[in-house]
Motif scaffolding. Structure first.
Motif, PDB file in Angstrom:
ATOM      1  N   UNK A  91     -24.507  46.180 -53.934  1.00  0.00           N
ATOM      2  CA  UNK A  91     -24.172  45.711 -55.270  1.00  0.00           C
ATOM      3  C   UNK A  91     -24.852  46.624 -56.291  1.00  0.00           C
ATOM      4  N   UNK A  92     -24.110  47.414 -57.079  1.00  0.00           N
ATOM      5  CA  UNK A  92     -22.648  47.511 -57.017  1.00  0.00           C
ATOM      6  C   UNK A  92     -22.231  48.418 -55.874  1.00  0.00           C
ATOM      7  N   UNK A  93     -20.931  48.411 -55.595  1.00  0.00           N
ATOM      8  CA  UNK A  93     -20.429  49.240 -54.500  1.00  0.00           C
ATOM      9  C   UNK A  93     -20.023  50.636 -54.974  1.00  0.00           C
ATOM     10  N   UNK A  94     -20.130  50.884 -56.308  1.00  0.00           N
ATOM     11  CA  UNK A  94     -19.880  52.246 -56.825  1.00  0.00           C
ATOM     12  C   UNK A  94     -20.845  52.516 -57.973  1.00  0.00           C
ATOM     13  N   UNK A  95     -21.236  53.797 -58.136  1.00  0.00           N
ATOM     14  CA  UNK A  95     -22.214  54.200 -59.166  1.00  0.00           C
ATOM     15  C   UNK A  95     -21.665  55.425 -59.906  1.00  0.00           C
ATOM     16  N   UNK A  96     -21.692  55.408 -61.228  1.00  0.00           N
ATOM     17  CA  UNK A  96     -21.228  56.551 -62.035  1.00  0.00           C
ATOM     18  C   UNK A  96     -22.414  57.434 -62.395  1.00  0.00           C
ATOM     19  N   UNK A  97     -22.248  58.729 -62.182  1.00  0.00           N
ATOM     20  CA  UNK A  97     -23.311  59.684 -62.465  1.00  0.00           C
ATOM     21  C   UNK A  97     -22.841  60.692 -63.521  1.00  0.00           C
ATOM     22  N   UNK A  98     -23.753  61.111 -64.383  1.00  0.00           N
ATOM     23  CA  UNK A  98     -23.538  62.225 -65.308  1.00  0.00           C
ATOM     24  C   UNK A  98     -24.373  63.376 -64.817  1.00  0.00           C
ATOM     25  N   UNK A  99     -24.087  64.582 -65.371  1.00  0.00           N
ATOM     26  CA  UNK A  99     -24.892  65.722 -64.902  1.00  0.00           C
ATOM     27  C   UNK A  99     -26.384  65.462 -65.087  1.00  0.00           C
TER      28      UNK A  99
END
Length: 414
Positions: free
Chosen positions: A2-10
């Motif tokens: 949780x969560x099952x997806x993660x957003x990354x920036x540079x």
């Protein structure tokens, strides 16, 4: 996850929480894989679920009443568990069985194991379920042991036996396994004085739930009432049953005669009545046979068989005939099956002889002449003898004086 997806920036980072749950202790490996487009990376996490197991060996225990049995309780650490585990036992049904576990607690180290021995004893045969509960903090596990406490039953069929003196009777000793009892039972019979009792076989092997039997044989020559104890023993187990025995007189018959001696005149016959009577409930056909010693006389019975019912009597006529003076013994033997009885009668056959002092006379006409007639008793003839004289051809006359002569034993008269 949780969560099952993660957003990354540079040049940034992100997180997700991995939650692991388990109801089964042990060591596990969790692989977490991250994927973005054609790029994939994994990481492994080792998870230890701390717990323990409890088991029994054997899980089924059987022993005879009066003895004891046991089972080993094994505790095994899972997932690095370590700590003290307490043991408690309960039986169903609760009455009749005693359970004791030693030790009552065990310390487990990570990856280790420990044992405790639970011992069972009983005051009542039957089948019990023993629950062993292991507890440590919030963890609790239970296992069960089935305990069969065996015994056997003994009985006699019939429990009352009636026999006659000189004969025998039997009773069947029945043995049955109770609550999975298995073993060899030794049998013994205790009889009071005057009665003989034996069991065959003297030992009977029973399988769990099975049955067997032995034959009790009883005999006696003494009238009376008796009680027999038959005891079955197997280890510390012992049970008895009783058989009541009534010994009565054996069925029989008696024989007698109306007279024990007969006097018979030679050429004639004499008779005696042979009496037969039922004794002790005897019923059957009795066969009569005669014998005479020494030879020279004959004897017979009529009828030669007599049928008796219980409590009745019967008779036959013994007839003795002889033409030879002398003394005889007549034996009458009565037989029915294995029963045989005899009686004897003495028979005196008597006679007499007659002779003249001269066998010829010369008598001138008008005169007379005499001859002495002698009568002699043979073998004890007694009594009066009548004399008659006849002349052939007719012409002379004759007379006897006296015309009646009395003889005594061994006497002669002219």
């Amino acid at each position: 996850m949780n969560p099952t997806s993660v957003s990354l920036t540079p040049v940034s980072s992100g997180t997700s929480t991995l939650t692991v749950t388990s109801s089964t202790g042990g060591a596990y490996t969790v692989t977490v894989t991250g994927t973005s487009g054609g790029v994939s990376h994994s990481i492994q996490i080792t998870v230890n679920v701390a717990d323990y197991t409890v088991s029994t060996n054997p899980s089924t225990v059987g022993f005879p009443l009066g003895s004891s049995g046991s089972s080993t309780i094994t505790l095994t650490s899972l997932g690095g568990f370590s700590g003290t585990v307490g043991l408690a036992a309960s039986a169903s049904p609760s009455a009749g069985l005693t359970v004791s576990c030693t030790p009552s607690s065990a310390s487990l180290t990570s990856g280790g194991s420990a044992t405790s021995t639970c011992t069972f004893s009983a005051s009542t045969e039957g089948t019990y379920t023993v629950t062993i509960t292991a507890s440590s903090s919030l963890l609790s596990h239970a296992t069960a042991v089935t305990v069969g406490v065996g015994d056997f039953s003994i009985s006699a069929t019939p429990a009352t036996v009636t026999i006659s003196t000189g004969s025998s009777g039997t009773s069947t000793i029945n043995l049955s396994s109770l609550s999975s009892f298995a073993g060899t039972i030794s049998l013994s019979a205790s009889a009071p004085s005057g009665l003989t009792a034996t069991v065959n076989p003297t030992s009977v092997s029973l399988s769990s739930g099975g049955s067997g039997s032995s034959t009790l044989t009883l005999s006696s020559s003494t009238v009376g009432s008796y009680t027999i104890n038959v005891t079955g023993t197997s280890g510390s187990l012992s049970h008895s049953t009783t058989v009541d025995v009534s010994v009565t007189l054996a069925p029989d018959f008696s024989i007698s005669s109306s007279t024990s001696s007969l006097t018979v005149q030679s050429g004639f016959s004499g008779t005696s009545t042979i009496n037969l009577a039922s004794l002790n409930g005897f019923s059957g056909t009795v066969t009569l046979a005669t014998s005479v010693l020494p030879s020279g006389s004959t004897a017979s019975t009529n009828p030669s068989t007599v049928t008796l019912t219980s409590g009745s009597s019967g008779s036959s006529t013994l007839t003795v005939t002889s033409s030879t003076p002398g003394n005889y013994t007549v034996t009458v033997t009565a037989t029915s099956g294995s029963l045989s009885h005899s009686i004897q009668a003495t028979v005196q056959v008597v006679d007499f002889t007659i002779s003249a002092s001269t066998s010829s006379l010369t008598v001138p006409p008008g005169t007379s002449s005499n001859s002495s007639i002698t009568l002699t008793s043979v073998n004890g003839l007694t009594g009066s003898l009548s004399l008659t004289a006849t002349v052939s051809p007719s012409g002379p006359t004759s007379s006897l004086n006296p015309a009646t002569v009395s003889l005594s034993a061994r006497a002669s008269t002219q």
